[in-house]
Design an enzyme around this catalytic site. Structure first.
Site, PDB file in Angstrom:
ATOM      1  N   LYS A  13       0.842  -1.194   0.000  1.00 27.83           N
ATOM      2  CA  LYS A  13       0.000   0.000   0.000  1.00 27.83           C
ATOM      3  C   LYS A  13       0.879   1.246   0.000  1.00 27.83           C
ATOM      4  O   LYS A  13       2.045   1.214   0.405  1.00 27.83           O
ATOM      5  CB  LYS A  13      -0.946   0.024   1.208  1.00 27.83           C
ATOM      6  N   PRO A  97       9.752  -4.426  -0.457  1.00 29.86           N
ATOM      7  CA  PRO A  97      10.912  -4.219   0.417  1.00 29.86           C
ATOM      8  C   PRO A  97      10.513  -4.265   1.893  1.00 29.86           C
ATOM      9  O   PRO A  97       9.402  -3.869   2.256  1.00 29.86           O
ATOM     10  CB  PRO A  97      11.417  -2.825   0.036  1.00 29.86           C
ATOM     11  N   VAL A  98      11.427  -4.763   2.716  1.00 27.31           N
ATOM     12  CA  VAL A  98      11.177  -4.884   4.162  1.00 27.31           C
ATOM     13  C   VAL A  98      11.410  -3.534   4.842  1.00 27.31           C
ATOM     14  O   VAL A  98      12.301  -2.779   4.464  1.00 27.31           O
ATOM     15  CB  VAL A  98      12.108  -5.965   4.766  1.00 27.31           C
ATOM     16  N   ALA A  99      10.573  -3.220   5.838  1.00 26.24           N
ATOM     17  CA  ALA A  99      10.697  -1.972   6.621  1.00 26.24           C
ATOM     18  C   ALA A  99      10.776  -0.762   5.709  1.00 26.24           C
ATOM     19  O   ALA A  99      11.684   0.057   5.797  1.00 26.24           O
ATOM     20  CB  ALA A  99      11.918  -2.040   7.543  1.00 26.24           C
ATOM     21  N   GLY A 101       7.736   1.195   4.760  1.00 33.43           N
ATOM     22  CA  GLY A 101       6.583   2.092   4.784  1.00 33.43           C
ATOM     23  C   GLY A 101       5.512   1.695   3.787  1.00 33.43           C
ATOM     24  O   GLY A 101       4.637   2.482   3.444  1.00 33.43           O
ATOM     25  N   LEU A 102       5.573   0.420   3.321  1.00 35.06           N
ATOM     26  CA  LEU A 102       4.632  -0.072   2.305  1.00 35.06           C
ATOM     27  C   LEU A 102       3.728  -1.179   2.846  1.00 35.06           C
ATOM     28  O   LEU A 102       3.007  -1.820   2.088  1.00 35.06           O
ATOM     29  CB  LEU A 102       5.405  -0.591   1.083  1.00 35.06           C
ATOM     30  N   GLY A 104       4.390  -4.156   3.994  1.00 33.26           N
ATOM     31  CA  GLY A 104       4.685  -5.512   3.529  1.00 33.26           C
ATOM     32  C   GLY A 104       4.357  -6.572   4.565  1.00 33.26           C
ATOM     33  O   GLY A 104       3.684  -7.562   4.265  1.00 33.26           O
ATOM     34  N   SER A 107       0.573  -6.750   5.118  1.00 33.55           N
ATOM     35  CA  SER A 107      -0.119  -7.389   4.001  1.00 33.55           C
ATOM     36  C   SER A 107       0.087  -8.901   4.023  1.00 33.55           C
ATOM     37  O   SER A 107      -0.830  -9.665   3.703  1.00 33.55           O
ATOM     38  CB  SER A 107       0.360  -6.800   2.671  1.00 33.55           C
ATOM     39  N   ASP A 139      -2.114  -1.574  10.409  1.00 32.42           N
ATOM     40  CA  ASP A 139      -2.385  -1.577   8.966  1.00 32.42           C
ATOM     41  C   ASP A 139      -3.031  -2.868   8.478  1.00 32.42           C
ATOM     42  O   ASP A 139      -3.417  -2.960   7.309  1.00 32.42           O
ATOM     43  CB  ASP A 139      -1.084  -1.362   8.172  1.00 32.42           C
TER      44      ASP A 139
END
Length: 292
Positions: A13, A97-99, A101-102, A104, A107, A139
Site C-alpha cells: 500500500k 521491500p522490508v521496513a 513504509g509499504l 509488507g 499485508s 495496517d
C-alpha cells in the site's frame, strides 16, 4: 499424503494522505489517512502440516521466521481463537521491500488471515477477518480489505472510497531502515505541515487526477527527512525528473511518485536506477479483496 496448498497475493500500500491528530491514552497515535493498494505484491504459499505447529520459510534474510513475523502472528491468532489443531507452513516470497513504509509485513498477515480462513474452512467474513487483523497491527485491517480507504483510529477503522484514476507509481527505497516508533517519538504536531485529508477524499471521489497530485501530503515527512536526509534527496530527485506528485509513504523511507504518461515513467524510472538501489514502476491497483 497430499497436503492442501493455497497461493495468496499480498499487495503493498501507499499513503496518498497521512495526518496524525494526537496521542491516545493507549499509547498509540490517532491518525487520519488515505491508503490505496498498488501492484507490487508478496506471494505466500500456505501448506497444511500434519504436525500442530507454524513454520515460516523465506529466502529473504530480513524476514523473521518466528513470532516477530506478522504472518506467524496471524496464523497463531486463528489457531488460538478457533481451536485449530492443524499446523501450517507459510512460504513468503518477498517482493515488497522490508521496513519500507509499504505495509509488507501487514499485508503478509492479511493474506495469511484470508488464506487460512479458506484452507481451514473457518467460514469467517471479510469484516471478521479485518477485526482480527486489528489485533495484529494497525495496517492489517486495511490490508485484509485492500482497495482505497480512509483509515482512522490507530489505522484500524476503515471506510472505503472510490479508486483513484489509474496511473503509474514509481517507488524508490534507499538502503536504510526507518523505525516507525522513532519517527512518531520525534513528531511534534505543532511544528509540522498537516495535509488536507478531507480534500483528498473529495478529489479521489471526483476522479480528479490533477487534484490528487496537488493534495498529496504526509505529516511524518519532515520528521523522517530530519532523521534521514537521503530520503529528502530522493524526493527532490524524483520531482526534478518530472513526476506529477511525489510523497514519502508511511514513516518511510520509501518515496513514491505518481506519473500519468508511459514515456515519462520510463525516463524517471531509468534516472532513479542510477540514484537509488531499489526502484520499482508499478500500477496503482486500488481493487478490494474478495473471499473466494
Amino acid at each position: 499424503m497430499n497436503r492442501l496448498k493455497l497461493l495468496v497475493k499480498a499487495p503493498a500500500k501507499i499513503n496518498l494522505s497521512l495526518d496524525v491528530l494526537g496521542k491516545r491514552q493507549d499509547g498509540y497515535h490517532e491518525v487520519k489517512m488515505i491508503m490505496t493498494t498498488i501492484d507490487l505484491a508478496d506471494r505466500l504459499e500456505l501448506m497444511e502440516l500434519a504436525e500442530d505447529r507454524i513454520e515460516i520459510l523465506s529466502h529473504n534474510r530480513y524476514v523473521p521466521d518466528d513470532q516477530r513475523n506478522l504472518a506467524y502472528q496471524a496464523a497463531k491468532l486463528l489457531k488460538e481463537k478457533f481451536n485449530v489443531k492443524k499446523g501450517v507452513s507459510i512460504t513468503i516470497e518477498k517482493t515488497i521491500p522490508v521496513a519500507a513504509g509499504l505495509a509488507g509485513g501487514s499485508s503478509d498477515a492479511a493474506a495469511t488471515l484470508r488464506g487460512l480462513n479458506k484452507l481451514w474452512n473457518l467460514g469467517l467474513t471479510i469484516d471478521q477477518l479485518a477485526e482480527l487483523g486489528a489485533e495484529i497491527g494497525s495496517d492489517v485491517s486495511f490490508c485484509v480489505y485492500g482497495g482505497t480507504a480512509i483509515a482512522t483510529g490507530r489505522g484500524e477503522q476503515i471506510e472505503h472510497i472510490k479508486t483513484p484514476p489509474s496511473c503509474w507509481v514509481i517507488l524508490a527505497k534507499p538502503h536504510i531502515g526507518v523505525s516507525t516508533a522513532d519517527v512518531y517519538g520525534n513528531l511534534k504536531l505543532n511544528r509540522v505541515t498537516h495535509p488536507n485529508v478531507d480534500k483528498m477524499v473529495d478529489v479521489i471521489n471526483a476522479g480528479d487526477y490533477k487534484g490528487i497530485c496537488d493534495t498529496v501530503g504526509n505529516v511524518l515527512e519532515d520528521v523522517t527527512f530530519a532523521m534521514h536526509p537521503e530520503v529528502a534527496r530522493i524526493k527532490a530527485q524524483m520531482k526534478r525528473f518530472g513526476a506529477d506528485a511525489v510523497l514519502m509513504s508511511g514513516s518511510g523511507p520509501t518515496v513514491f511518485g505518481l506519473v500519468h504518461h508511459d514515456s515519462r515513467m520510463h525516463r524517471i524510472y531509468n534516472g532513479l536506477k542510477g540514484f537509488c538501489e531499489q526502484v520499482y514502476a508499478v500500477r496503482l491497483l486500488g481493487e478490494r479483496e474478495t473471499l473466494e
